[in-house]
Design a protein around this motif. Structure first.
Motif, short mmCIF file in Angstrom:
data_model
loop_
_atom_site.label_atom_id
_atom_site.label_comp_id
_atom_site.label_asym_id
_atom_site.label_seq_id
_atom_site.Cartn_x
_atom_site.Cartn_y
_atom_site.Cartn_z
N ASN A 1 -57.22 -7.38 -60.98
CA ASN A 1 -55.75 -7.48 -60.90
C ASN A 1 -55.18 -6.37 -60.03
O ASN A 1 -54.28 -6.58 -59.22
CB ASN A 1 -55.14 -7.40 -62.31
CG ASN A 1 -55.20 -8.73 -63.05
OD1 ASN A 1 -55.68 -9.72 -62.51
ND2 ASN A 1 -54.72 -8.73 -64.27
N ALA A 2 -55.71 -5.14 -60.24
CA ALA A 2 -55.25 -4.00 -59.44
C ALA A 2 -55.57 -4.21 -57.97
O ALA A 2 -54.73 -3.95 -57.09
CB ALA A 2 -55.89 -2.71 -59.96
N MET A 3 -56.77 -4.69 -57.69
CA MET A 3 -57.18 -4.93 -56.30
C MET A 3 -56.26 -5.95 -55.64
O MET A 3 -55.76 -5.73 -54.52
CB MET A 3 -58.62 -5.46 -56.28
CG MET A 3 -59.12 -5.86 -54.90
SD MET A 3 -60.65 -6.86 -54.98
CE MET A 3 -59.99 -8.41 -55.64
N GLN A 4 -55.99 -7.05 -56.32
CA GLN A 4 -55.14 -8.09 -55.74
C GLN A 4 -53.72 -7.59 -55.51
O GLN A 4 -53.11 -7.88 -54.48
CB GLN A 4 -55.14 -9.31 -56.66
CG GLN A 4 -56.49 -10.03 -56.71
CD GLN A 4 -56.58 -11.04 -57.83
OE1 GLN A 4 -55.76 -11.06 -58.75
NE2 GLN A 4 -57.59 -11.91 -57.76
N PRO B 1 -51.45 -15.03 -72.90
CA PRO B 1 -52.06 -15.99 -71.96
C PRO B 1 -51.00 -16.65 -71.10
O PRO B 1 -49.85 -16.84 -71.53
CB PRO B 1 -52.71 -17.02 -72.91
CG PRO B 1 -52.84 -16.33 -74.22
CD PRO B 1 -51.70 -15.37 -74.30
N MET B 2 -51.39 -16.99 -69.88
CA MET B 2 -50.56 -17.71 -68.92
C MET B 2 -49.41 -16.88 -68.36
O MET B 2 -48.51 -17.41 -67.73
CB MET B 2 -49.99 -19.01 -69.52
CG MET B 2 -51.00 -19.85 -70.29
SD MET B 2 -52.49 -20.27 -69.32
CE MET B 2 -51.81 -21.43 -68.16
N VAL B 3 -49.42 -15.57 -68.59
CA VAL B 3 -48.40 -14.69 -68.03
C VAL B 3 -49.00 -14.00 -66.80
O VAL B 3 -49.99 -13.28 -66.90
CB VAL B 3 -47.93 -13.62 -69.05
CG1 VAL B 3 -46.97 -12.64 -68.39
CG2 VAL B 3 -47.25 -14.29 -70.23
N SER B 4 -48.40 -14.25 -65.63
CA SER B 4 -48.94 -13.71 -64.39
C SER B 4 -47.81 -13.41 -63.42
O SER B 4 -46.80 -14.11 -63.40
CB SER B 4 -49.94 -14.70 -63.76
OG SER B 4 -50.39 -14.22 -62.50
N GLY B 5 -48.00 -12.37 -62.63
CA GLY B 5 -47.03 -12.03 -61.60
C GLY B 5 -47.37 -12.64 -60.26
O GLY B 5 -46.64 -12.44 -59.28
N ARG B 6 -48.48 -13.39 -60.20
CA ARG B 6 -48.91 -14.01 -58.95
C ARG B 6 -48.80 -15.52 -59.07
O ARG B 6 -49.15 -16.11 -60.08
CB ARG B 6 -50.35 -13.61 -58.63
CG ARG B 6 -50.55 -12.11 -58.50
CD ARG B 6 -52.02 -11.72 -58.42
NE ARG B 6 -52.65 -12.34 -57.28
CZ ARG B 6 -53.64 -13.25 -57.37
NH1 ARG B 6 -54.09 -13.62 -58.56
NH2 ARG B 6 -54.17 -13.76 -56.29
N SER C 1 -50.53 -4.45 -49.17
CA SER C 1 -51.23 -3.44 -48.37
C SER C 1 -50.42 -2.89 -47.21
O SER C 1 -50.59 -1.72 -46.85
CB SER C 1 -52.57 -3.98 -47.88
OG SER C 1 -52.38 -5.18 -47.14
N PRO C 2 -49.52 -3.68 -46.53
CA PRO C 2 -48.73 -3.07 -45.45
C PRO C 2 -47.89 -1.89 -45.92
O PRO C 2 -47.60 -0.98 -45.16
CB PRO C 2 -47.86 -4.23 -44.96
CG PRO C 2 -48.63 -5.46 -45.33
CD PRO C 2 -49.27 -5.12 -46.63
N GLU C 3 -47.50 -1.91 -47.22
CA GLU C 3 -46.67 -0.83 -47.77
C GLU C 3 -47.52 0.33 -48.28
O GLU C 3 -47.00 1.41 -48.53
CB GLU C 3 -45.81 -1.37 -48.91
CG GLU C 3 -44.93 -2.56 -48.52
CD GLU C 3 -44.26 -3.17 -49.72
OE1 GLU C 3 -44.27 -2.54 -50.79
OE2 GLU C 3 -43.72 -4.29 -49.60
N ILE C 4 -48.83 0.11 -48.45
CA ILE C 4 -49.73 1.14 -48.99
C ILE C 4 -50.63 1.63 -47.87
O ILE C 4 -51.36 0.85 -47.26
CB ILE C 4 -50.58 0.59 -50.15
CG1 ILE C 4 -49.68 0.01 -51.25
CG2 ILE C 4 -51.46 1.67 -50.72
CD1 ILE C 4 -50.44 -0.69 -52.35
#
Length: 360
Positions: A253-256, A313-318, A262-265
């Motif tokens: 999750n952290a990687m994604q 379950p089923m809670v996602s920010g993506r 990534s342009p901001e990091i």
């Protein structure tokens, strides 16, 4: 018979409640050991220092202290956020009572401090564990109700495909079968691991190194991984495969999150840190020794509206996410009487996994 000042002081020194005595200028005249622990400063260094330099809430709180000296009115504040001299923040309940100095009889303030952070954390963990258990029971019941008709639908589609006069029409029954299989797989993932955990001696650092290998391959080397391990952590009894899955879900999750922004990091970085904690409480259970695994990323942070229900379950920010990874991780760690907590702000998110190292 009146108690002597020495006896009174000894009583104060054995209290679990922090006690301070301030003069009319709000400088510290006395501090007991419990208050020293809360303020994270020795009593000798506290004496003569204005209280608001040791623990600052707001300018209004300083005005309230001065007003209490002048008017002689007592007051109490609940769950106040206090910033200490070392920039750390703590949560306190405190009561202010105007008194006369026992020797000079000059106006003074008696302040009683009660730390709330530990109690609030225990309450938060108990609620989280209760929510997780309720959710698991609900998901199990719902999953079985879904799987039963799915089997019937799939079987009927297979029988129907055999009776169709043209092979071209089997395309439609194949769609029914494939979608039924997809729903069955989703339900199986909701239920979590289906096999009985294999208990064996597991080195947590071997688990983390395996996770690092997988993240490095999946990210194609675009993420820097920092390791800060405590080699003294003993092995724990667990299912190694499940431990890898629990840690991998969080790291993935952290990687994604980092790669998607990534342009901001400038340099996406994942830090893995391990330590031991003694006399640590998880929920209502106190443990002699606990392993703490911190997984930190410098991504955009967790949206505010997701934080309360993040482990459901089923809670996602993506948009393409299933929302099952963290729920499964929490379930695996809960089975080991542990817990996963997190703190997040833009540029820094920390997931802390606590695993008891002693057998219960």
């Amino acid at each position: 018979m009146l108690a002597s000042p020495i006896i009174n002081q000894r009583l104060l020194e054995h209290l679990n409640t922090g006690v301070l005595l301030l003069d009319a200028d709000l400088s510290v005249l006395y501090v007991n050991p419990a208050a020293e622990a809360l303020l994270e400063m020795s009593g000798k260094r506290c004496l003569g220092v204005p209280f608001y330099e040791l623990a600052h809430e707001s300018d209004e709180s300083i005005v309230a202290l001065r007003h209490s000296v002048v008017t002689g009115h007592s007051y109490t504040k609940r769950e106040a956020i206090i910033q200490l001299h070392n920039q750390q923040q703590i949560t306190l309940d405190y009561s202010v009572s105007p008194v006369a100095h026992p020797e000079t009889r000059l106006p003074s303030l008696l302040i009683e401090l009660q730390g709330r952070d530990r109690l609030m954390r225990i309450s938060r963990e108990e609620q989280l564990i209760a929510k997780q258990e309720t959710t698991r029971s609900l998901v199990r019941g719902l999953a079985h109700e879904i799987k039963n008709p799915l089997g019937g639908i799939r079987g009927a589609a297979q029988l129907l495909s055999r009776e169709l006069p043209s092979n071209d029409l089997t395309e439609y029954t194949n769609i029914i079968i494939e979608e039924a299989d997809r729903l069955r797989d989703l339900v199986d993932r909701l239920l979590g691991p289906r096999h009985i955990p294999k208990q064996e001696d597991v080195n947590i650092h071997e688990v983390l190194e395996r996770v690092c290998q997988l993240i490095e391959v999946e990210s194609q080397g675009r993420i820097t991984i920092d390791r800060d391990y405590d080699p003294s952590i003993p092995e724990l009894q667990a299912d190694k495969g499940q431990m890898i899955q629990a840690m991998l879900n969080i790291c993935r999750n952290a990687m994604q999150a980092m790669l998607e922004s990534s342009p901001e990091i400038e340099q996406p970085t994942l830090q893995l840190r391990t330590r031991t904690v003694r006399q640590f409480t998880i929920g209502h259970q106190r443990h002699r020794l606990v392993a703490q695994i911190d997984i930190t990323d410098n991504g955009p942070g967790i949206p505010e509206d997701l934080r309360e229900n993040l482990f459901y379950p089923m809670v996602s920010g993506r948009a393409e996410g299933t929302g099952l990874g963290l729920s499964i991780s929490q379930s695996i760690i809960n089975q080991k009487n542990g817990i996963i907590e997190f703190a997040s702000e833009p540029g820094k998110t920390i997931f802390s996994i606590y695993l008891p190292l002693e057998s219960l």
